[in-house]
Design an enzyme around this catalytic site. Structure first.
Site, PDB file in Angstrom:
ATOM      1  N   GLY A  54      36.431  33.764  37.718  1.00 12.87           N
ATOM      2  CA  GLY A  54      37.478  34.769  37.697  1.00 12.87           C
ATOM      3  C   GLY A  54      37.767  35.308  39.081  1.00 12.87           C
ATOM      4  N   CYS A  55      38.343  36.502  39.132  1.00 10.84           N
ATOM      5  CA  CYS A  55      38.705  37.143  40.400  1.00 10.84           C
ATOM      6  C   CYS A  55      37.495  37.199  41.329  1.00 10.84           C
ATOM      7  CB  CYS A  55      39.234  38.549  40.122  1.00 10.84           C
ATOM      8  SG  CYS A  55      39.492  39.547  41.601  1.00 10.84           S
ATOM      9  N   PHE A  56      37.628  36.611  42.521  1.00 11.82           N
ATOM     10  CA  PHE A  56      36.439  36.487  43.363  1.00 11.82           C
ATOM     11  C   PHE A  56      36.026  37.783  44.044  1.00 11.82           C
ATOM     12  CE2 PHE A  56      39.129  34.059  46.843  1.00 11.82           C
ATOM     13  CZ  PHE A  56      39.921  35.177  47.056  1.00 11.82           C
ATOM     14  N   CYS A 201      38.899  45.028  40.184  1.00 11.90           N
ATOM     15  CA  CYS A 201      38.535  43.638  39.894  1.00 11.90           C
ATOM     16  C   CYS A 201      37.459  43.666  38.816  1.00 11.90           C
ATOM     17  CB  CYS A 201      38.030  42.914  41.142  1.00 11.90           C
ATOM     18  SG  CYS A 201      37.895  41.126  40.912  1.00 11.90           S
TER      19      CYS A 201
END
Length: 211
Positions: A54-56, A201
Protein backbone atom coordinates in the site's frame (compact mmCIF):
# COMPACT_ATOMS: atom_id res chain seq x y z
CA UNK A 1 -5.50 2.34 -26.45
CA UNK A 2 -4.14 3.10 -23.00
CA UNK A 3 -6.88 5.54 -22.03
CA UNK A 4 -9.46 2.79 -22.23
CA UNK A 5 -7.58 0.89 -19.52
CA UNK A 6 -8.18 1.17 -15.80
CA UNK A 7 -5.34 2.24 -13.51
CA UNK A 8 -6.10 -1.01 -11.68
CA UNK A 9 -4.79 -3.03 -14.61
CA UNK A 10 -1.08 -3.54 -15.14
CA UNK A 11 0.06 -2.04 -18.46
CA UNK A 12 1.50 -4.17 -21.21
CA UNK A 13 5.18 -3.48 -21.84
CA UNK A 14 4.44 -1.73 -25.13
CA UNK A 15 1.94 0.58 -23.39
CA UNK A 16 4.18 1.51 -20.46
CA UNK A 17 5.92 4.86 -20.22
CA UNK A 18 9.45 4.82 -21.69
CA UNK A 19 11.20 6.24 -18.64
CA UNK A 20 14.80 7.39 -18.84
CA UNK A 21 18.40 6.24 -18.46
CA UNK A 22 19.17 8.05 -15.23
CA UNK A 23 17.36 9.40 -12.20
CA UNK A 24 16.26 13.03 -12.45
CA UNK A 25 15.97 13.88 -8.74
CA UNK A 26 17.69 13.69 -5.36
CA UNK A 27 16.99 10.93 -2.84
CA UNK A 28 18.44 12.31 0.38
CA UNK A 29 21.40 11.43 2.53
CA UNK A 30 20.74 10.41 6.14
CA UNK A 31 17.71 8.52 7.44
CA UNK A 32 15.53 10.88 9.46
CA UNK A 33 15.08 8.48 12.38
CA UNK A 34 17.77 5.80 12.15
CA UNK A 35 20.70 8.06 11.24
CA UNK A 36 21.97 5.62 8.63
CA UNK A 37 22.35 6.21 4.88
CA UNK A 38 19.15 6.16 2.81
CA UNK A 39 20.72 5.40 -0.58
CA UNK A 40 23.12 2.58 0.19
CA UNK A 41 24.02 -1.05 -0.23
CA UNK A 42 23.68 -3.45 2.67
CA UNK A 43 26.77 -3.66 4.91
CA UNK A 44 28.60 -6.97 5.06
CA UNK A 45 26.53 -9.57 6.89
CA UNK A 46 23.29 -7.64 6.46
CA UNK A 47 20.42 -8.45 4.09
CA UNK A 48 17.81 -6.65 1.99
CA UNK A 49 14.06 -7.24 1.83
CA UNK A 50 11.54 -5.42 -0.39
CA UNK A 51 7.81 -5.25 0.28
CA UNK A 52 4.83 -3.48 -1.25
CA UNK A 53 1.76 -3.19 0.97
CA UNK A 54 0.00 0.00 0.00
CA UNK A 55 0.95 3.65 0.49
CA UNK A 56 4.67 3.60 1.18
CA UNK A 57 4.67 6.59 3.53
CA UNK A 58 3.09 4.73 6.43
CA UNK A 59 4.55 1.36 5.60
CA UNK A 60 8.12 2.64 5.76
CA UNK A 61 7.48 3.78 9.33
CA UNK A 62 6.12 0.34 10.16
CA UNK A 63 9.43 -1.23 9.16
CA UNK A 64 11.86 1.37 10.52
CA UNK A 65 10.37 0.78 13.96
CA UNK A 66 11.34 -2.93 13.89
CA UNK A 67 14.41 -3.63 16.09
CA UNK A 68 17.25 -4.95 13.95
CA UNK A 69 16.31 -2.88 10.89
CA UNK A 70 19.35 -0.82 9.97
CA UNK A 71 17.90 1.42 7.26
CA UNK A 72 14.78 1.82 5.14
CA UNK A 73 13.88 3.67 1.99
CA UNK A 74 10.86 3.92 -0.27
CA UNK A 75 10.82 3.40 -3.98
CA UNK A 76 9.30 1.71 -6.98
CA UNK A 77 9.64 -1.90 -8.14
CA UNK A 78 7.88 -4.67 -10.01
CA UNK A 79 7.16 -2.66 -13.14
CA UNK A 80 8.49 -1.84 -16.58
CA UNK A 81 9.46 1.84 -16.79
CA UNK A 82 13.11 2.59 -15.89
CA UNK A 83 13.77 5.38 -13.38
CA UNK A 84 10.13 6.43 -12.93
CA UNK A 85 8.87 9.44 -11.03
CA UNK A 86 6.13 9.42 -8.41
CA UNK A 87 3.65 11.04 -10.79
CA UNK A 88 4.43 8.45 -13.46
CA UNK A 89 3.91 5.57 -11.04
CA UNK A 90 0.61 7.08 -9.90
CA UNK A 91 -0.54 7.30 -13.52
CA UNK A 92 -0.66 3.50 -13.66
CA UNK A 93 1.51 3.50 -16.77
CA UNK A 94 4.76 2.14 -15.28
CA UNK A 95 3.56 -1.10 -13.69
CA UNK A 96 5.51 -0.37 -10.52
CA UNK A 97 4.29 -0.80 -6.95
CA UNK A 98 5.13 1.58 -4.13
CA UNK A 99 7.57 -0.44 -2.02
CA UNK A 100 9.72 -0.27 1.09
CA UNK A 101 13.34 -1.46 0.90
CA UNK A 102 14.51 -2.78 4.26
CA UNK A 103 18.15 -3.34 5.17
CA UNK A 104 18.35 -5.53 8.25
CA UNK A 105 20.73 -7.41 10.51
CA UNK A 106 19.77 -11.11 10.36
CA UNK A 107 21.41 -11.62 13.75
CA UNK A 108 18.79 -9.32 15.28
CA UNK A 109 15.71 -9.76 13.08
CA UNK A 110 15.00 -12.56 10.64
CA UNK A 111 13.31 -12.48 7.25
CA UNK A 112 10.52 -14.52 8.83
CA UNK A 113 10.06 -11.73 11.38
CA UNK A 114 9.74 -9.19 8.57
CA UNK A 115 7.24 -11.39 6.73
CA UNK A 116 5.11 -11.39 9.87
CA UNK A 117 5.22 -7.58 9.90
CA UNK A 118 4.28 -7.55 6.21
CA UNK A 119 1.27 -9.84 6.52
CA UNK A 120 -0.11 -8.27 9.69
CA UNK A 121 0.05 -4.65 8.52
CA UNK A 122 -2.19 -4.68 5.45
CA UNK A 123 -5.03 -6.59 3.83
CA UNK A 124 -3.42 -8.87 1.22
CA UNK A 125 -6.78 -9.85 -0.30
CA UNK A 126 -7.61 -6.49 -1.90
CA UNK A 127 -5.98 -6.83 -5.30
CA UNK A 128 -4.97 -3.54 -6.85
CA UNK A 129 -5.75 -1.38 -3.84
CA UNK A 130 -5.49 -0.84 -0.09
CA UNK A 131 -8.58 0.77 1.40
CA UNK A 132 -9.41 3.90 -0.55
CA UNK A 133 -6.02 3.92 -2.28
CA UNK A 134 -6.76 2.38 -5.66
CA UNK A 135 -4.36 1.52 -8.46
CA UNK A 136 -1.62 -0.90 -9.39
CA UNK A 137 0.95 0.96 -7.27
CA UNK A 138 -0.93 -0.06 -4.11
CA UNK A 139 -0.95 -3.80 -4.78
CA UNK A 140 0.41 -6.32 -2.30
CA UNK A 141 3.75 -7.68 -3.49
CA UNK A 142 6.90 -9.29 -2.10
CA UNK A 143 10.08 -8.86 -4.14
CA UNK A 144 12.56 -11.53 -3.12
CA UNK A 145 16.27 -10.71 -3.22
CA UNK A 146 17.41 -14.36 -2.96
CA UNK A 147 15.95 -17.75 -3.91
CA UNK A 148 15.74 -18.52 -0.20
CA UNK A 149 13.56 -15.45 0.36
CA UNK A 150 11.34 -16.49 -2.55
CA UNK A 151 10.75 -19.94 -1.04
CA UNK A 152 10.21 -18.58 2.47
CA UNK A 153 7.77 -15.93 1.25
CA UNK A 154 5.75 -18.47 -0.75
CA UNK A 155 5.50 -20.76 2.27
CA UNK A 156 4.42 -17.85 4.45
CA UNK A 157 1.68 -16.94 1.99
CA UNK A 158 0.27 -20.46 2.18
CA UNK A 159 0.38 -20.38 5.97
CA UNK A 160 -1.24 -16.96 6.19
CA UNK A 161 -3.95 -17.96 3.73
CA UNK A 162 -5.12 -20.54 6.24
CA UNK A 163 -5.31 -17.86 8.93
CA UNK A 164 -7.16 -15.46 6.63
CA UNK A 165 -9.60 -18.13 5.48
CA UNK A 166 -10.38 -19.07 9.07
CA UNK A 167 -11.09 -15.39 9.76
CA UNK A 168 -13.54 -15.16 6.85
CA UNK A 169 -11.34 -13.43 4.29
CA UNK A 170 -10.97 -14.41 0.65
CA UNK A 171 -7.98 -15.35 -1.47
CA UNK A 172 -4.67 -13.61 -0.91
CA UNK A 173 -3.70 -11.67 -4.04
CA UNK A 174 -0.09 -10.98 -3.04
CA UNK A 175 2.38 -11.65 -5.83
CA UNK A 176 5.82 -12.98 -4.93
CA UNK A 177 8.50 -12.37 -7.54
CA UNK A 178 12.26 -11.99 -7.75
CA UNK A 179 13.40 -8.38 -7.47
CA UNK A 180 14.53 -7.09 -10.85
CA UNK A 181 15.22 -3.42 -10.24
CA UNK A 182 14.57 -1.08 -7.34
CA UNK A 183 14.23 2.63 -8.04
CA UNK A 184 14.44 5.08 -5.14
CA UNK A 185 11.58 7.52 -4.72
CA UNK A 186 12.08 11.26 -4.48
CA UNK A 187 13.55 12.80 -1.31
CA UNK A 188 10.20 14.22 -0.15
CA UNK A 189 8.79 10.68 0.08
CA UNK A 190 11.68 9.27 2.13
CA UNK A 191 10.72 8.96 5.83
CA UNK A 192 7.64 11.00 5.00
CA UNK A 193 5.93 10.51 8.36
CA UNK A 194 9.06 11.58 10.22
CA UNK A 195 9.11 14.81 8.22
CA UNK A 196 5.31 15.16 8.33
CA UNK A 197 4.17 13.56 11.62
CA UNK A 198 0.52 14.44 10.95
CA UNK A 199 0.61 13.16 7.38
CA UNK A 200 -2.22 10.96 6.18
CA UNK A 201 -1.34 7.39 5.31
CA UNK A 202 -3.48 4.85 7.18
CA UNK A 203 -2.58 1.22 7.66
CA UNK A 204 -5.12 -1.38 6.58
CA UNK A 205 -4.31 -4.23 8.95
CA UNK A 206 -7.00 -6.92 9.23
CA UNK A 207 -6.21 -7.91 12.81
CA UNK A 208 -5.42 -11.45 11.66
CA UNK A 209 -2.16 -12.54 13.26
CA UNK A 210 0.44 -14.45 11.28
CA UNK A 211 1.16 -16.94 14.05
Amino acid sequence: MFFGRSKSELPAAEAALPGREGRQFQVGGVHQTLGTPVETQAPDGFAVAVFGLGCFWGEEKTFWEVPGVWSTSVGYAGGVTPNPTYDEVCSGRTGHAEVVRVIFDPAKVTYADLLKVFWENHDPTQGMRQGNDRGTQYRSIILATTPEQQAEAEASREAYQQRMTAAGYGEITTSIVALDAYYYAEDQHQQYLAKNPYGYCPLHATGVTYA
